[in-house]
Structures are given as C-alpha cells and as structure tokens.
Design a protein around this motif. Structure first.
Motif, PDB file in Angstrom:
ATOM      1  N   THR A   1       0.837  -1.201   0.000  1.00  0.00           N
ATOM      2  CA  THR A   1       0.000   0.000   0.000  1.00  0.00           C
ATOM      3  C   THR A   1       0.867   1.246   0.000  1.00  0.00           C
ATOM      4  N   ASP A   2       1.925   1.243   0.822  1.00  0.00           N
ATOM      5  CA  ASP A   2       2.834   2.390   0.830  1.00  0.00           C
ATOM      6  C   ASP A   2       3.577   2.524  -0.490  1.00  0.00           C
ATOM      7  N   HIS A   3       3.813   1.391  -1.168  1.00  0.00           N
ATOM      8  CA  HIS A   3       4.433   1.479  -2.492  1.00  0.00           C
ATOM      9  C   HIS A   3       3.526   2.245  -3.453  1.00  0.00           C
ATOM     10  N   HIS A   4       2.230   1.960  -3.404  1.00  0.00           N
ATOM     11  CA  HIS A   4       1.290   2.668  -4.271  1.00  0.00           C
ATOM     12  C   HIS A   4       1.180   4.140  -3.884  1.00  0.00           C
ATOM     13  N   LEU A   5       1.272   4.421  -2.592  1.00  0.00           N
ATOM     14  CA  LEU A   5       1.089   5.794  -2.118  1.00  0.00           C
ATOM     15  C   LEU A   5       2.342   6.650  -2.261  1.00  0.00           C
ATOM     16  N   TYR A   6       3.511   6.048  -2.030  1.00  0.00           N
ATOM     17  CA  TYR A   6       4.742   6.843  -1.959  1.00  0.00           C
ATOM     18  C   TYR A   6       5.760   6.498  -3.040  1.00  0.00           C
ATOM     19  N   PHE A   7       5.441   5.566  -3.907  1.00  0.00           N
ATOM     20  CA  PHE A   7       6.129   5.364  -5.182  1.00  0.00           C
ATOM     21  C   PHE A   7       7.500   4.703  -5.092  1.00  0.00           C
TER      22      PHE A   7
ATOM     23  N   SER B   1      15.581   0.605  -0.413  1.00  0.00           N
ATOM     24  CA  SER B   1      14.246   1.104  -0.756  1.00  0.00           C
ATOM     25  C   SER B   1      13.186   0.662   0.250  1.00  0.00           C
ATOM     26  N   TYR B   2      13.625   0.148   1.397  1.00  0.00           N
ATOM     27  CA  TYR B   2      12.652  -0.312   2.392  1.00  0.00           C
ATOM     28  C   TYR B   2      12.062   0.866   3.145  1.00  0.00           C
ATOM     29  N   LYS B   3      10.756   0.797   3.374  1.00  0.00           N
ATOM     30  CA  LYS B   3      10.049   1.788   4.178  1.00  0.00           C
ATOM     31  C   LYS B   3       9.118   1.070   5.139  1.00  0.00           C
ATOM     32  N   SER B   4       9.279   1.364   6.424  1.00  0.00           N
ATOM     33  CA  SER B   4       8.360   0.780   7.400  1.00  0.00           C
ATOM     34  C   SER B   4       6.952   1.274   7.092  1.00  0.00           C
TER      35      SER B   4
ATOM     36  N   THR C   1       3.396   2.833   6.898  1.00  0.00           N
ATOM     37  CA  THR C   1       2.755   3.881   7.694  1.00  0.00           C
ATOM     38  C   THR C   1       1.613   3.325   8.530  1.00  0.00           C
ATOM     39  N   SER C   2       0.981   2.269   8.049  1.00  0.00           N
ATOM     40  CA  SER C   2      -0.147   1.692   8.808  1.00  0.00           C
ATOM     41  C   SER C   2       0.327   1.062  10.107  1.00  0.00           C
TER      42      SER C   2
END
Length: 275
Positions: free
Chosen positions: A230-236, A253-256, A258-259
């Motif tokens: 979901t964060d990939h879709h939101l934050y690219f 490219s890892y992002k914890s 947001t949910s």
C-alpha cells in the motif's frame, strides 16, 4: 503446464472440440490450446480469488478515502481483463517450451536426487529467486525511461482493491511474471509443485492489494504484505519486493509501513470520522 494440457485433451478437447485427425502433439494445436487454457485459467484465478478477497477481506470503508477513484473497481477489472490476453501471448510461448520438454520440470518425486526434501527446497528457492527477480524488474520499471509508458497505469490505483492486482499494462504484467516462468528452465522443479506455486503467486498478488495489514508482529518487517505494498502505491519509491523485505533492505528502498505507525489509510479514515 503439460499436466493441465493433458487433462484438457483427455476430458474435453480431444473427444469434444478438435477433429479426430488433429493429433494432440501437433504444435499448432498445442499453442492454440495453451492460449485458451492460459487465458481462462488466469481469468478464473483473478475473478475467483479477487472476488472472495474483495467481499470478505477488503475493508469497504477505504472506498470513501479521497484518493479512491470514481468507479475504481469496475475500472480495475476492465483494465485487467483487457490486459490478460496480451500478457498471455509471451507466456504461452514459455508454456509451449515447457510442454515440448525444454524445461527442467519433472514428473515423479523419484526423479529428484533429493526426494521430498528436494521438492521442499525447490519451493523455498523458487520464492527467493522470484522475489529477487521481481524486485529488480519492478524497480527497473520505475525508471523514467519505462515508468510512464508501462508501469504508471498500475499506480493509478493509490488505494488499491484486490482487483488492482492484475490491472497492469501488458508489458508490465509479463515482465513482473517473467521470473516465475524462467525458474523451471534454470532449476529442477516438480510439475505439480510448479502448478501449486503458480496458483500461490496469483493469490499472493491479490493479497498484497487487499488492504488487510495484519501480519504477525515478529514478521512485520520480514514479510512484504499489503501494508508494505500500500505504501508502495502511495509513496512510489519504496517497497518494490513481492514476498519479502530482504531486497528492499539491501537496495535501500525499504520503508516501514505507515499503517504500522498509525498513519495509514485506515487511520486517515478514522480521523475523518472523528471530525
């Protein structure tokens, strides 16, 4: 895929569809059959599991999110249904090569030098190999040379539903499926195991678009689930992986999600309701 083709020939195609003079091993017949089987199978998997996920897992409150598009569900389905036949064309070519015996797929457990342990290990290696391949292909599709033409259509869905899972440009959809098809040409794999993994990857692709972010706490930063995607879709620019977070961490490219931090789409909707 030859197991599916053999079953289709035995139960349906030979007795009811094709003329008796057309042999089952004839290449044109095999290509035609594979094209039909691949399209019907992909469509059935997509609609069956997508519908089950949409009605029983997806949180329909997300449809009120400001980034959820008008008529989005019908648009996702229409885009996927238009793309699947085109994705199937190069896919059928690879299935045909399997049927003609060019892959390392095998029929019997005894054909594996490691027996059942070899089957289990091949499942793990399949997951890690395809996760690595998809990561780099997916990341490459975000390059400015390819993104706008091929991958941007999939990012139209900021708040995705399970039906967004297969809503790709045909080139994008095939390229991200390529590691699945390449694997059995490089490594031995049991035929039934391959069919099971083929179904699994389709279901997994649906699951990471279903908006259900529940993952066992210990695996939250290991499994690339719906929260990450979901964060990939939101934050690219984050979380390109398919099953695991390994390559995102290696590639920076890892992002914890947001949910997991109380800042995801569901949290946004809750704050809207509280106002």
């Amino acid at each position: 895929m030859d197991l599916v083709l053999e079953a289709a020939d035995w139960h349906l195609l030979t007795p009811y569809v094709y003329p008796a003079w057309w042999p089952e091993s004839e290449p044109c017949r095999q290509l035609l059959s594979l094209f039909v089987i691949t399209n019907l199978g992909a469509l059935a998997l997509y609609l069956l599991f997508g519908t089950l996920s949409y009605y029983f897992i997806f949180d329909h409150e997300l449809k009120k999110h400001p980034q959820f598009l008008e008529n989005q569900v019908s648009r996702e389905i229409a885009y996927a249904v238009r793309s699947l036949p085109w994705i199937s064309v190069p896919t059928v070519a690879l299935f045909f090569a399997e049927v003609r015996g060019y892959s390392k797929l095998y029929d019997n457990i005894e054909d594996s030098p490691y027996g059942w342990s070899g089957v289990f290990l091949s499942m793990l290696s399949f997951l890690f190999f395809t996760d690595m391949g998809i990561y780099w292909i997916h990341r490459g599709l975000h390059h400015k040379l390819f993104y706008k033409r091929f991958h941007k259509p999939h990012h139209l869905w900021k708040i995705a539903t399970p039906f967004a899972s297969h809503a790709f440009h045909p080139v994008d959809g095939f390229m991200q499926s390529l590691p699945y098809h390449v694997y059995p040409f490089l490594f031995p794999l049991h035929k039934v195991t391959y069919l099971g993994l083929y179904i699994f990857v389709n279901v997994w692709t649906i699951s990471i678009h279903d908006g259900d972010y529940r993952v066992p706490r210990l695996l939250r930063h290991v499994i690339n689930g719906s929260a990450h995607h979901t964060d990939h879709h939101l934050y690219f620019d984050y979380n390109y992986g398919q099953y695991f977070t390994l390559w995102d961490k290696i590639g920076g490219s890892y992002k914890s999600p947001t949910s997991f931090e109380g800042k995801g789409p569901h949290d946004y909707m809750r704050k809207l309701r509280e106002k």
